[in-house]
Design a protein around this motif. Structure first.
Motif, PDB file in Angstrom:
ATOM      1  N   LEU A   1      -1.259 -10.604   5.993  1.00  0.00           N
ATOM      2  CA  LEU A   1      -1.842  -9.466   6.736  1.00  0.00           C
ATOM      3  C   LEU A   1      -3.054  -8.937   6.346  1.00  0.00           C
ATOM      4  CD1 LEU A   1      -1.200  -6.975   8.611  1.00  0.00           C
ATOM      5  CD2 LEU A   1      -0.092  -5.906   6.843  1.00  0.00           C
ATOM      6  N   GLN A   2      -3.542  -8.761   4.943  1.00  0.00           N
ATOM      7  CA  GLN A   2      -4.448  -8.369   4.360  1.00  0.00           C
ATOM      8  C   GLN A   2      -5.678  -9.382   4.662  1.00  0.00           C
ATOM      9  OE1 GLN A   2      -2.714  -5.567   3.872  1.00  0.00           O
ATOM     10  NE2 GLN A   2      -4.572  -4.959   2.919  1.00  0.00           N
ATOM     11  N   VAL A   3      -5.229 -10.651   4.619  1.00  0.00           N
ATOM     12  CA  VAL A   3      -6.397 -11.716   4.626  1.00  0.00           C
ATOM     13  C   VAL A   3      -6.756 -11.660   6.375  1.00  0.00           C
ATOM     14  CG1 VAL A   3      -6.714 -14.082   4.951  1.00  0.00           C
ATOM     15  CG2 VAL A   3      -5.586 -13.210   2.978  1.00  0.00           C
ATOM     16  N   VAL A   4      -5.896 -11.437   7.377  1.00  0.00           N
ATOM     17  CA  VAL A   4      -6.090 -11.503   8.814  1.00  0.00           C
ATOM     18  C   VAL A   4      -6.977 -10.010   9.167  1.00  0.00           C
ATOM     19  CG1 VAL A   4      -5.104 -11.088  11.044  1.00  0.00           C
ATOM     20  CG2 VAL A   4      -4.056 -13.043   9.196  1.00  0.00           C
TER      21      VAL A   4
ATOM     22  N   HIS B   1      -3.672  -4.262  -6.342  1.00  0.00           N
ATOM     23  CA  HIS B   1      -4.291  -3.085  -5.356  1.00  0.00           C
ATOM     24  C   HIS B   1      -3.848  -3.272  -3.974  1.00  0.00           C
ATOM     25  CE1 HIS B   1      -6.936  -0.552  -3.336  1.00  0.00           C
ATOM     26  NE2 HIS B   1      -7.371   0.085  -4.278  1.00  0.00           N
ATOM     27  N   ALA B   2      -3.214  -2.372  -3.255  1.00  0.00           N
ATOM     28  CA  ALA B   2      -2.625  -2.346  -2.097  1.00  0.00           C
ATOM     29  C   ALA B   2      -3.496  -3.118  -0.700  1.00  0.00           C
ATOM     30  CB  ALA B   2      -1.635  -1.324  -1.734  1.00  0.00           C
TER      31      ALA B   2
ATOM     32  N   ALA C   1      -4.014  -2.948 -13.840  1.00  0.00           N
ATOM     33  CA  ALA C   1      -2.928  -2.759 -14.755  1.00  0.00           C
ATOM     34  C   ALA C   1      -2.488  -1.373 -14.934  1.00  0.00           C
ATOM     35  CB  ALA C   1      -3.605  -3.121 -16.024  1.00  0.00           C
ATOM     36  N   ALA C   2      -3.334  -0.481 -14.373  1.00  0.00           N
ATOM     37  CA  ALA C   2      -3.020   0.941 -14.806  1.00  0.00           C
ATOM     38  C   ALA C   2      -2.642   1.649 -13.136  1.00  0.00           C
ATOM     39  CB  ALA C   2      -4.116   1.651 -15.346  1.00  0.00           C
ATOM     40  N   ARG C   3      -1.691   2.416 -13.532  1.00  0.00           N
ATOM     41  CA  ARG C   3      -1.363   3.132 -12.063  1.00  0.00           C
ATOM     42  C   ARG C   3      -2.290   3.908 -11.477  1.00  0.00           C
ATOM     43  NH1 ARG C   3      -0.109   4.624  -7.982  1.00  0.00           N
ATOM     44  NH2 ARG C   3       1.786   5.710  -7.429  1.00  0.00           N
ATOM     45  N   SER C   4      -3.109   4.492 -12.268  1.00  0.00           N
ATOM     46  CA  SER C   4      -4.469   5.039 -11.777  1.00  0.00           C
ATOM     47  C   SER C   4      -5.438   4.392 -10.938  1.00  0.00           C
ATOM     48  CB  SER C   4      -5.152   6.036 -12.975  1.00  0.00           C
ATOM     49  OG  SER C   4      -5.572   4.965 -13.788  1.00  0.00           O
ATOM     50  N   GLU C   5      -5.470   3.132 -10.843  1.00  0.00           N
ATOM     51  CA  GLU C   5      -6.483   2.246 -10.537  1.00  0.00           C
ATOM     52  C   GLU C   5      -6.258   2.045  -8.812  1.00  0.00           C
ATOM     53  OE1 GLU C   5      -6.993  -1.843 -12.290  1.00  0.00           O
ATOM     54  OE2 GLU C   5      -6.807  -0.820 -14.309  1.00  0.00           O
ATOM     55  N   GLY C   6      -5.278   2.406  -8.263  1.00  0.00           N
ATOM     56  CA  GLY C   6      -5.114   2.490  -6.842  1.00  0.00           C
ATOM     57  C   GLY C   6      -3.741   2.576  -6.434  1.00  0.00           C
TER      58      GLY C   6
END
Length: 285
Positions: A161-164, A251-252, A259-264
């Motif tokens: 989905l992200q690629v398309v 990253h979604a 690695a960290a929850r804060s990265e996105g």
């Protein structure tokens, strides 16, 4: 946007497809495309139902795309159930099924593929290096052939989905790409055409994938370290009898490692094998 149709047209050529779309356009109707490889199940029907909310006319493509299979993969074994597929699509109110053969999609001398980076890097391509080039090429062709207003893809194949989405944006293909949430069995197993390959014993073990993702996602939301949560999930999947290809937190939107929850915003993605079957799944954190 309109009541479901009770009949379905079966189109075999690009010329037929484009002629049909022209007629709908002349009537001022929006068009939605649901690309599939057939072997339709309830998850595909959910895509068709979502399409009905987006457009007056729905096209389902049914094409087992050879270019997204490696030589060692299950192209010959992939289930082909065209009569049943057409019945399901008609029952869901689909207006037309585009059912090309390989020669129609890849005529003699075909020599073009799409080169990808970004969300196509890693995960699936670590194990299936040519897969997304085949996916992107056939999806680009379908988008250009059908020229829909919107195309719908299941979130079960989240990296796809992200690629398309990225491809359509980068190549200025004027089609909105819409993701539709994964449809699951009552025990959490994501619906997939490949689930028919599972033995009874493997089917009983298969929900361990979703359980592992759900626990890891809950732990991360509760503030637990991302790496520790993912590693525990990996161990639980292996303990359930799977051979793990990957289980990663990414990253979604970009699928870049983090690695960290804060990265996105985080998406957990998994691919694992049990018996002769390879299953994939994913879950938002």
């Amino acid at each position: 946007m309109s009541a479901p149709s009770s009949t379905i047209a079966t189109l075999h050529s690009v010329a037929e497809l484009r002629a049909q779309v022209r007629r709908w356009r002349a009537a001022g109707e929006r068009v939605a495309l649901v690309p599939t490889m057939g072997a339709l199940h309830v998850g595909h029907v959910a895509l068709m139902e979502a399409a009905r909310k987006q457009a007056e006319r729905i096209i389902v493509s049914i094409f087992v795309n050879p270019t997204q299979f490696a030589p060692t993969e299950d192209l010959s074994r992939y289930p082909r159930t065209l009569a049943a597929d057409l019945e399901k699509a008609s029952g869901a109110g689909v207006d037309a099924a585009f059912v090309p053969d390989v020669a129609e999609m890849y005529p003699d001398g075909f020599a073009t593929t799409i080169s990808l980076t970004g969300p196509a890097l890693g995960l699936e391509t670590d194990f299936r290096p040519t897969h997304f080039a085949g996916v992107a090429t056939v999806v680009a062709k379908l988008l250009l052939q059908a020229a829909p207003d919107v195309a719908l893809f299941g979130e079960k194949d989240y990296q796809q989905l992200q690629v398309v989405t990225r491809m359509a944006r980068d190549l200025d293909i004027p089609v909105a790409i819409l993701g539709v949430p994964t449809v699951r069995e009552a025990d959490g197993l994501a619906l997939s055409s490949r689930n028919v390959y599972l033995s009874p014993e493997d089917r009983a073990a298969a929900p361990a994938l979703h359980r592992a993702l759900a626990k890891a996602a809950a732990d991360i939301r509760d503030g637990r370290d991302v790496d520790a949560s993912v590693e525990e999930a990996r161990q639980s999947v292996v303990a359930a009898g799977f051979a793990l290809d990957y289980l990663e937190a990414r990253h979604a939107a970009t699928l870049a490692p983090l690695a960290a929850r804060s990265e996105g915003p985080i998406r957990l993605l998994i691919a694992a094998r049990i018996g002769t079957t390879r299953l994939i799944d994913n879950l938002a954190v």
